[in-house]
Design an enzyme around this catalytic site. Sequence first.
Site, PDB file in Angstrom:
ATOM      1  N   ASP A  51     -65.126 -20.251 -37.696  1.00  0.00           N
ATOM      2  CA  ASP A  51     -65.474 -19.664 -38.003  1.00  0.00           C
ATOM      3  C   ASP A  51     -65.270 -20.253 -39.587  1.00  0.00           C
ATOM      4  O   ASP A  51     -66.697 -20.476 -40.231  1.00  0.00           O
ATOM      5  CB  ASP A  51     -64.734 -17.916 -38.628  1.00  0.00           C
ATOM      6  CG  ASP A  51     -63.315 -18.187 -39.173  1.00  0.00           C
ATOM      7  OD1 ASP A  51     -62.848 -19.364 -39.025  1.00  0.00           O
ATOM      8  OD2 ASP A  51     -63.001 -17.221 -39.825  1.00  0.00           O
ATOM      9  N   SER A  52     -64.665 -21.480 -38.729  1.00  0.00           N
ATOM     10  CA  SER A  52     -65.227 -22.671 -39.308  1.00  0.00           C
ATOM     11  C   SER A  52     -66.527 -23.082 -39.511  1.00  0.00           C
ATOM     12  O   SER A  52     -67.604 -23.699 -39.946  1.00  0.00           O
ATOM     13  CB  SER A  52     -65.285 -24.220 -39.220  1.00  0.00           C
ATOM     14  OG  SER A  52     -65.063 -24.067 -37.707  1.00  0.00           O
ATOM     15  N   ASP A  90     -63.822 -16.748 -32.675  1.00  0.00           N
ATOM     16  CA  ASP A  90     -63.249 -15.824 -33.832  1.00  0.00           C
ATOM     17  C   ASP A  90     -63.824 -14.490 -34.591  1.00  0.00           C
ATOM     18  O   ASP A  90     -64.322 -14.482 -35.109  1.00  0.00           O
ATOM     19  CB  ASP A  90     -63.426 -17.508 -34.688  1.00  0.00           C
ATOM     20  CG  ASP A  90     -62.056 -18.488 -35.978  1.00  0.00           C
ATOM     21  OD1 ASP A  90     -60.734 -17.929 -35.371  1.00  0.00           O
ATOM     22  OD2 ASP A  90     -62.223 -18.798 -36.355  1.00  0.00           O
ATOM     23  N   LYS A 120     -59.746 -14.742 -31.221  1.00  0.00           N
ATOM     24  CA  LYS A 120     -58.332 -15.313 -32.471  1.00  0.00           C
ATOM     25  C   LYS A 120     -58.724 -15.027 -33.523  1.00  0.00           C
ATOM     26  O   LYS A 120     -59.687 -14.382 -33.747  1.00  0.00           O
ATOM     27  CB  LYS A 120     -59.169 -17.397 -32.268  1.00  0.00           C
ATOM     28  CG  LYS A 120     -57.527 -17.738 -32.985  1.00  0.00           C
ATOM     29  CD  LYS A 120     -58.436 -19.341 -33.718  1.00  0.00           C
ATOM     30  CE  LYS A 120     -59.521 -19.953 -34.382  1.00  0.00           C
ATOM     31  NZ  LYS A 120     -58.855 -19.500 -35.577  1.00  0.00           N
ATOM     32  N   GLU A 122     -56.815 -15.144 -37.398  1.00  0.00           N
ATOM     33  CA  GLU A 122     -55.374 -15.448 -38.422  1.00  0.00           C
ATOM     34  C   GLU A 122     -54.378 -14.538 -38.450  1.00  0.00           C
ATOM     35  O   GLU A 122     -54.665 -13.570 -38.861  1.00  0.00           O
ATOM     36  CB  GLU A 122     -56.418 -16.218 -39.376  1.00  0.00           C
ATOM     37  CG  GLU A 122     -57.134 -16.891 -39.149  1.00  0.00           C
ATOM     38  CD  GLU A 122     -58.244 -18.011 -40.477  1.00  0.00           C
ATOM     39  OE1 GLU A 122     -57.584 -17.748 -41.369  1.00  0.00           O
ATOM     40  OE2 GLU A 122     -58.879 -18.556 -40.215  1.00  0.00           O
ATOM     41  N   GLU A 189     -51.630 -24.471 -37.468  1.00  0.00           N
ATOM     42  CA  GLU A 189     -52.969 -25.928 -38.287  1.00  0.00           C
ATOM     43  C   GLU A 189     -52.570 -26.096 -39.551  1.00  0.00           C
ATOM     44  O   GLU A 189     -51.569 -25.449 -39.828  1.00  0.00           O
ATOM     45  CB  GLU A 189     -54.305 -24.254 -39.025  1.00  0.00           C
ATOM     46  CG  GLU A 189     -54.728 -25.441 -39.688  1.00  0.00           C
ATOM     47  CD  GLU A 189     -56.851 -25.191 -39.908  1.00  0.00           C
ATOM     48  OE1 GLU A 189     -56.430 -24.379 -39.572  1.00  0.00           O
ATOM     49  OE2 GLU A 189     -57.168 -25.499 -40.444  1.00  0.00           O
TER      50      GLU A 189
HETATM   51  O1  KIV Z   1     -62.848 -22.329 -37.562  1.00  0.00           O
HETATM   52  C1  KIV Z   1     -62.224 -22.982 -36.524  1.00  0.00           C
HETATM   53  O2  KIV Z   1     -62.659 -24.074 -36.248  1.00  0.00           O
HETATM   54  C2  KIV Z   1     -60.511 -22.933 -36.454  1.00  0.00           C
HETATM   55  C3  KIV Z   1     -59.896 -23.924 -35.529  1.00  0.00           C
HETATM   56  C4  KIV Z   1     -60.121 -25.132 -36.940  1.00  0.00           C
HETATM   57  C5  KIV Z   1     -58.690 -24.150 -35.057  1.00  0.00           C
HETATM   58  O3  KIV Z   1     -59.858 -22.213 -36.892  1.00  0.00           O
END
Ligand code: KIV
Length: 272
Positions: A51-52, A90, A120, A122, A189
């Site tokens: 989600d970056s 994500d 994924k 968090e 992270e």
């Molecule tokens: O969103 C993302 O790119 C991430 C990575 C930094 C692990 O969660």
Amino acid sequence: MSNQNKSSRKTTLDIKKMKVLGEKITMLTAYDYAISSILDECNIDIILVGDSLGMVVLGYDTTLPVTMEDMLHHTKAVSRAAQNALIVADMPFLSYQISPAAALANAGRFLQEANAQAVKLEGGREYAETVQKIISAGIPVMAHLGLTPQSIHQIGGYKVQGKKEDSARKIIEDAKILEEAGAFSLVLECIPEGLASEITHSLSIPTIGIGAGVNCDGQVLVINDMLGIYERFTPKHVKKYANLNLEIKKAVKTYIAEVKTGNFPDSEHSFK
Ligand code: KIV
């Protein structure tokens, strides 16, 4: 089934086995077809549709505005290109926080509509039940501890986590709880390398570090950071393996100059 039909796609079992074999796991983010096919051709183990996306592609200040629809759109593009890498999508802000049932429904969309093989999310012990719920439907989950950008307003900035003894202890405990809940791997992270090393040795699932030192079982970077495309902010843990910002500017300036002077298109790039 003939061997010709056998997929060469990495699975979460392959990723877990790499820890046992002591083989480092490589993961990079991708958000589109072009970069995904390059990463796949290079034999990256895991492609994370992070989600970056919100910051490095969509231009938001944080990852919080990213929606399920944004993530599905980009995960579809990534998975159209990658035949070999494990694709992890994500889960964006509020797609898994509201209830385990809503989390399962959203996680399922990544597999059903966008052809990801895992998701994924968090967070620590507060998501153990959610992780269990998603896994109960056969969807592998990668956990994520330390600096968790979706909690940016709670943690007060993009800072290294787990520096004090009590916060380090909590991360260690959360890691164990998430492993017990069934996560197949864990992103760490921005935590001190000693802490990441301790967690890595105490778990049987692989850890994948970003700003967490060399002793994690694998490493991940945001592709736009490591290629030097995203210039707004470069965290200390980012190594720039290329400076594409400079290269792109050079190419664009040359194009502008050639168009202005009438040197492009030349006969080689024109039709008779
Ligand atoms: O969103 C993302 O790119 C991430 C990575 C930094 C692990 O969660």
